[in-house]
Design a protein around this motif. Sequence first.
Motif, PDB file in Angstrom:
ATOM      1  N   SER A  30       0.870  -1.171   0.000  1.00  0.00           N
ATOM      2  CA  SER A  30       0.000   0.000   0.000  1.00  0.00           C
ATOM      3  C   SER A  30       0.910   1.225   0.000  1.00  0.00           C
ATOM      4  O   SER A  30       2.123   1.083   0.178  1.00  0.00           O
ATOM      5  CB  SER A  30      -0.909  -0.006   1.242  1.00  0.00           C
ATOM      6  OG  SER A  30      -0.193   0.413   2.367  1.00  0.00           O
ATOM      7  N   GLN A  32       1.386   3.393   2.284  1.00  0.00           N
ATOM      8  CA  GLN A  32       1.997   3.645   3.585  1.00  0.00           C
ATOM      9  C   GLN A  32       2.752   2.454   4.173  1.00  0.00           C
ATOM     10  O   GLN A  32       3.603   2.626   5.034  1.00  0.00           O
ATOM     11  CB  GLN A  32       0.932   4.071   4.607  1.00  0.00           C
ATOM     12  CG  GLN A  32       0.273   5.379   4.295  1.00  0.00           C
ATOM     13  CD  GLN A  32      -0.930   5.227   3.383  1.00  0.00           C
ATOM     14  OE1 GLN A  32      -1.345   4.121   3.064  1.00  0.00           O
ATOM     15  NE2 GLN A  32      -1.498   6.338   2.953  1.00  0.00           N
ATOM     16  N   ARG A  55      11.645   7.606   8.047  1.00  0.00           N
ATOM     17  CA  ARG A  55      10.259   7.648   7.561  1.00  0.00           C
ATOM     18  C   ARG A  55       9.294   8.251   8.584  1.00  0.00           C
ATOM     19  O   ARG A  55       8.367   8.967   8.218  1.00  0.00           O
ATOM     20  CB  ARG A  55       9.780   6.241   7.213  1.00  0.00           C
ATOM     21  CG  ARG A  55      10.637   5.540   6.198  1.00  0.00           C
ATOM     22  CD  ARG A  55      10.468   6.156   4.838  1.00  0.00           C
ATOM     23  NE  ARG A  55      11.357   5.503   3.889  1.00  0.00           N
ATOM     24  CZ  ARG A  55      11.944   6.110   2.900  1.00  0.00           C
ATOM     25  NH1 ARG A  55      11.758   7.389   2.699  1.00  0.00           N
ATOM     26  NH2 ARG A  55      12.734   5.464   2.080  1.00  0.00           N
ATOM     27  N   GLY A  89       7.408   0.119   7.249  1.00  0.00           N
ATOM     28  CA  GLY A  89       6.731   1.410   7.208  1.00  0.00           C
ATOM     29  C   GLY A  89       7.313   2.321   6.141  1.00  0.00           C
ATOM     30  O   GLY A  89       8.507   2.313   5.894  1.00  0.00           O
ATOM     31  N   LYS A  90       6.444   3.089   5.503  1.00  0.00           N
ATOM     32  CA  LYS A  90       6.864   4.047   4.481  1.00  0.00           C
ATOM     33  C   LYS A  90       6.526   5.464   4.942  1.00  0.00           C
ATOM     34  O   LYS A  90       5.876   5.659   5.965  1.00  0.00           O
ATOM     35  CB  LYS A  90       6.136   3.766   3.169  1.00  0.00           C
ATOM     36  CG  LYS A  90       6.436   2.429   2.539  1.00  0.00           C
ATOM     37  CD  LYS A  90       5.658   2.325   1.245  1.00  0.00           C
ATOM     38  CE  LYS A  90       5.846   1.001   0.554  1.00  0.00           C
ATOM     39  NZ  LYS A  90       5.006   0.914  -0.654  1.00  0.00           N
ATOM     40  N   SER A  91       6.928   6.435   4.145  1.00  0.00           N
ATOM     41  CA  SER A  91       6.616   7.831   4.450  1.00  0.00           C
ATOM     42  C   SER A  91       5.106   8.030   4.430  1.00  0.00           C
ATOM     43  O   SER A  91       4.390   7.414   3.651  1.00  0.00           O
ATOM     44  CB  SER A  91       7.268   8.758   3.426  1.00  0.00           C
ATOM     45  OG  SER A  91       8.661   8.641   3.471  1.00  0.00           O
ATOM     46  N   GLY A  92       4.629   8.889   5.296  1.00  0.00           N
ATOM     47  CA  GLY A  92       3.194   9.161   5.365  1.00  0.00           C
ATOM     48  C   GLY A  92       2.453   8.254   6.321  1.00  0.00           C
ATOM     49  O   GLY A  92       1.268   8.438   6.565  1.00  0.00           O
ATOM     50  N   LEU A  93       3.136   7.282   6.880  1.00  0.00           N
ATOM     51  CA  LEU A  93       2.488   6.343   7.806  1.00  0.00           C
ATOM     52  C   LEU A  93       2.030   7.044   9.076  1.00  0.00           C
ATOM     53  O   LEU A  93       0.952   6.757   9.601  1.00  0.00           O
ATOM     54  CB  LEU A  93       3.446   5.197   8.140  1.00  0.00           C
ATOM     55  CG  LEU A  93       2.943   4.089   9.051  1.00  0.00           C
ATOM     56  CD1 LEU A  93       1.712   3.416   8.449  1.00  0.00           C
ATOM     57  CD2 LEU A  93       4.026   3.066   9.287  1.00  0.00           C
ATOM     58  N   SER A  94       2.808   7.994   9.556  1.00  0.00           N
ATOM     59  CA  SER A  94       2.466   8.674  10.808  1.00  0.00           C
ATOM     60  C   SER A  94       1.242   9.572  10.662  1.00  0.00           C
ATOM     61  O   SER A  94       0.671   9.995  11.665  1.00  0.00           O
ATOM     62  CB  SER A  94       3.648   9.493  11.312  1.00  0.00           C
ATOM     63  OG  SER A  94       4.000  10.480  10.374  1.00  0.00           O
ATOM     64  N   GLN A  95       0.821   9.863   9.421  1.00  0.00           N
ATOM     65  CA  GLN A  95      -0.357  10.709   9.194  1.00  0.00           C
ATOM     66  C   GLN A  95      -1.660   9.950   9.443  1.00  0.00           C
ATOM     67  O   GLN A  95      -2.707  10.563   9.615  1.00  0.00           O
ATOM     68  CB  GLN A  95      -0.362  11.248   7.762  1.00  0.00           C
ATOM     69  CG  GLN A  95       0.927  11.912   7.318  1.00  0.00           C
ATOM     70  CD  GLN A  95       1.383  13.011   8.247  1.00  0.00           C
ATOM     71  OE1 GLN A  95       0.571  13.792   8.722  1.00  0.00           O
ATOM     72  NE2 GLN A  95       2.674  13.069   8.503  1.00  0.00           N
ATOM     73  N   LEU A  96      -1.593   8.608   9.458  1.00  0.00           N
ATOM     74  CA  LEU A  96      -2.794   7.800   9.635  1.00  0.00           C
ATOM     75  C   LEU A  96      -3.215   7.776  11.103  1.00  0.00           C
ATOM     76  O   LEU A  96      -2.373   7.689  11.994  1.00  0.00           O
ATOM     77  CB  LEU A  96      -2.550   6.360   9.169  1.00  0.00           C
ATOM     78  CG  LEU A  96      -2.218   6.133   7.706  1.00  0.00           C
ATOM     79  CD1 LEU A  96      -1.958   4.658   7.450  1.00  0.00           C
ATOM     80  CD2 LEU A  96      -3.336   6.626   6.812  1.00  0.00           C
ATOM     81  N   LEU A 101      -5.166   3.029  10.236  1.00  0.00           N
ATOM     82  CA  LEU A 101      -4.098   2.036  10.166  1.00  0.00           C
ATOM     83  C   LEU A 101      -4.652   0.633  10.382  1.00  0.00           C
ATOM     84  O   LEU A 101      -4.280  -0.317   9.686  1.00  0.00           O
ATOM     85  CB  LEU A 101      -3.015   2.343  11.205  1.00  0.00           C
ATOM     86  CG  LEU A 101      -1.839   1.375  11.275  1.00  0.00           C
ATOM     87  CD1 LEU A 101      -1.144   1.259   9.924  1.00  0.00           C
ATOM     88  CD2 LEU A 101      -0.860   1.814  12.350  1.00  0.00           C
TER      89      LEU A 101
END
Length: 118
Positions: A30, A32, A55, A89-96, A101
């Motif tokens: 996906s 993220q 990330r 984990g990829k970039s943008g994961l912390s925005q979820l 998530l």
Amino acid sequence: MGENQFSRELRLLTPTHFENVFQQAVPAVSPQLTLLARANQQTHPRLGITISKKRVKKAHDRNRLKRVIRESFRLNQHDLPQADIVVVGKSGLSQLSNQQLFSLLERLWKKLSQRCNP
């Protein structure tokens, strides 16, 4: 209660375990997260989590994400194939949010199960 634990035997603990998964992995991707799986010789799935500081900058965010991933795995472990699974984990994961998530992981667990059990 005992069958839904996240005990030591359900974790990938050594770098060798992680390397084995990375060599011949079945992916579920996906934007993220990436889930990589490789069949194991155990009677249960095992989980490893890698979320780099590059990330997800803040430690409390990385810890929150790992807690949610572990909880999702714990609840779905009986539906997963006998495989070693690494969550990257990829970039943008912390925005979820936690709920976003959790639902993303539900979809990825199902996709991974379908790909590992043709």
